[in-house]
Scaffold this motif. Structure first.
Motif, PDB file in Angstrom:
ATOM      1  N   ARG A   5     -10.541   4.268  -0.521  1.00  0.00           N
ATOM      2  CA  ARG A   5      -9.603   3.577   0.363  1.00  0.00           C
ATOM      3  C   ARG A   5      -8.534   2.832  -0.440  1.00  0.00           C
ATOM      4  NH1 ARG A   5     -12.475  -0.096   4.235  1.00  0.00           N
ATOM      5  NH2 ARG A   5     -13.324   1.871   4.921  1.00  0.00           N
ATOM      6  N   THR A   6      -8.943   2.207  -1.528  1.00  0.00           N
ATOM      7  CA  THR A   6      -7.985   1.486  -2.374  1.00  0.00           C
ATOM      8  C   THR A   6      -7.012   2.454  -3.028  1.00  0.00           C
ATOM      9  OG1 THR A   6      -9.659  -0.206  -2.808  1.00  0.00           O
ATOM     10  CG2 THR A   6      -7.760  -0.134  -4.287  1.00  0.00           C
ATOM     11  N   LYS A   8      -6.093   5.391  -1.829  1.00  0.00           N
ATOM     12  CA  LYS A   8      -5.197   5.893  -0.784  1.00  0.00           C
ATOM     13  C   LYS A   8      -4.153   4.845  -0.416  1.00  0.00           C
ATOM     14  CE  LYS A   8      -7.795   9.535   1.435  1.00  0.00           C
ATOM     15  NZ  LYS A   8      -8.140  10.139   2.723  1.00  0.00           N
ATOM     16  N   LEU A   9      -4.562   3.598  -0.299  1.00  0.00           N
ATOM     17  CA  LEU A   9      -3.623   2.535   0.041  1.00  0.00           C
ATOM     18  C   LEU A   9      -2.573   2.368  -1.057  1.00  0.00           C
ATOM     19  CD1 LEU A   9      -2.841   0.365   2.060  1.00  0.00           C
ATOM     20  CD2 LEU A   9      -4.412  -1.191   0.897  1.00  0.00           C
ATOM     21  N   THR A  10      -3.005   2.464  -2.298  1.00  0.00           N
ATOM     22  CA  THR A  10      -2.070   2.349  -3.425  1.00  0.00           C
ATOM     23  C   THR A  10      -1.065   3.498  -3.409  1.00  0.00           C
ATOM     24  OG1 THR A  10      -3.765   1.245  -4.742  1.00  0.00           O
ATOM     25  CG2 THR A  10      -1.909   2.199  -5.936  1.00  0.00           C
ATOM     26  N   ALA A  12      -0.241   5.353  -0.845  1.00  0.00           N
ATOM     27  CA  ALA A  12       0.597   5.202   0.350  1.00  0.00           C
ATOM     28  C   ALA A  12       1.711   4.191   0.085  1.00  0.00           C
ATOM     29  CB  ALA A  12      -0.248   4.772   1.546  1.00  0.00           C
ATOM     30  N   GLY A  13       1.401   3.112  -0.594  1.00  0.00           N
ATOM     31  CA  GLY A  13       2.417   2.115  -0.932  1.00  0.00           C
ATOM     32  C   GLY A  13       3.476   2.677  -1.861  1.00  0.00           C
ATOM     33  N   THR A  16       5.627   5.132   0.119  1.00  0.00           N
ATOM     34  CA  THR A  16       6.520   4.380   1.008  1.00  0.00           C
ATOM     35  C   THR A  16       7.696   3.823   0.224  1.00  0.00           C
ATOM     36  OG1 THR A  16       4.690   3.820   2.496  1.00  0.00           O
ATOM     37  CG2 THR A  16       6.670   2.438   2.628  1.00  0.00           C
ATOM     38  N   LEU A  49      -3.113  12.497   0.963  1.00  0.00           N
ATOM     39  CA  LEU A  49      -3.693  11.428   1.779  1.00  0.00           C
ATOM     40  C   LEU A  49      -4.235  11.888   3.131  1.00  0.00           C
ATOM     41  CD1 LEU A  49      -0.954   8.714   1.149  1.00  0.00           C
ATOM     42  CD2 LEU A  49      -3.219   8.863   0.085  1.00  0.00           C
ATOM     43  N   TRP A  53      -2.686   8.961   7.313  1.00  0.00           N
ATOM     44  CA  TRP A  53      -2.016   8.191   6.275  1.00  0.00           C
ATOM     45  C   TRP A  53      -0.555   8.612   6.176  1.00  0.00           C
ATOM     46  CZ3 TRP A  53      -3.690   4.086   3.409  1.00  0.00           C
ATOM     47  CH2 TRP A  53      -5.048   3.789   3.464  1.00  0.00           C
ATOM     48  N   SER A  60       6.074   3.325   8.061  1.00  0.00           N
ATOM     49  CA  SER A  60       6.402   2.194   7.188  1.00  0.00           C
ATOM     50  C   SER A  60       7.756   2.390   6.512  1.00  0.00           C
ATOM     51  CB  SER A  60       5.317   2.003   6.125  1.00  0.00           C
ATOM     52  OG  SER A  60       4.076   1.748   6.733  1.00  0.00           O
TER      53      SER A  60
END
Length: 162
Positions: A5-6, A8-10, A12-13, A16, A49, A53, A60
């Motif tokens: 999850r971390t 994927k979030l990284t 995704a950021g 973006t 992702l 996502w 975003s």
């Protein structure tokens, strides 16, 4: 080690940020702002992702580009529908070519059709026809999809080898 999850979030950021910063390189075509890097990002998000996502990244990026004055409200349906289409196709087929075509069709046709009511109702524009955004959206997504295909043809085999 970071959990999934971390990671994927990284990613995704980062995607973006790339989409937002690339908004400076958009160009006008027939009343629409074409941002081909957003479509490249949609495909990267689909591959790395997944569809949900990818929609989050597209939303975003569209939101931040609008806040920064680099985009229009039509970015929301265009990018998000394209992200969903290519994300679903990649999730079920794992075929890069079909994924790029799905991005082009999702954004170029369905996203363009969804942009008409956004332009007419939310932006106060009077588009000539409900199909008016298909050509500019196709130009933008075509450039981004081809770039993503070329990039991932070289990148994916190296990543898979580890």
């Amino acid at each position: 080690m970071l959990d999934t999850r971390t990671r994927k979030l990284t990613l995704a950021g980062i995607l973006t940020a790339v989409a937002v910063l690339s908004g400076v390189f958009s160009f006008p075509v027939l009343g629409s702002r074409c941002a081909p890097v957003q479509h490249l990002v949609n495909i990267l998000a689909a591959v790395f992702l997944g569809p949900l996502w990818g929609i989050g990244v597209a939303f975003s990026a569209s939101l931040l580009r609008n806040i920064a004055g680099l985009g229009s409200l039509m970015a929301f349906p265009g990018s998000m529908i394209g992200a969903l289409a290519c994300g679903m196709v990649y999730y079920y087929t794992r075929q890069l070519g079909l994924t790029c075509v799905a991005e082009a069709l999702g954004t170029g046709v369905f996203g363009a059709l969804a942009a008409y009511p956004v332009a007419a109702l939310l932006m106060g524009l009077t588009p000539a026809s409900y199909t008016v955004y298909i050509v500019p959206f196709f130009i933008s997504t075509g450039v981004g999809s081809i770039a993503a295909f070329i990039l991932l043809r070289f990148l994916l085999p190296k990543i898979r080898r580890g």
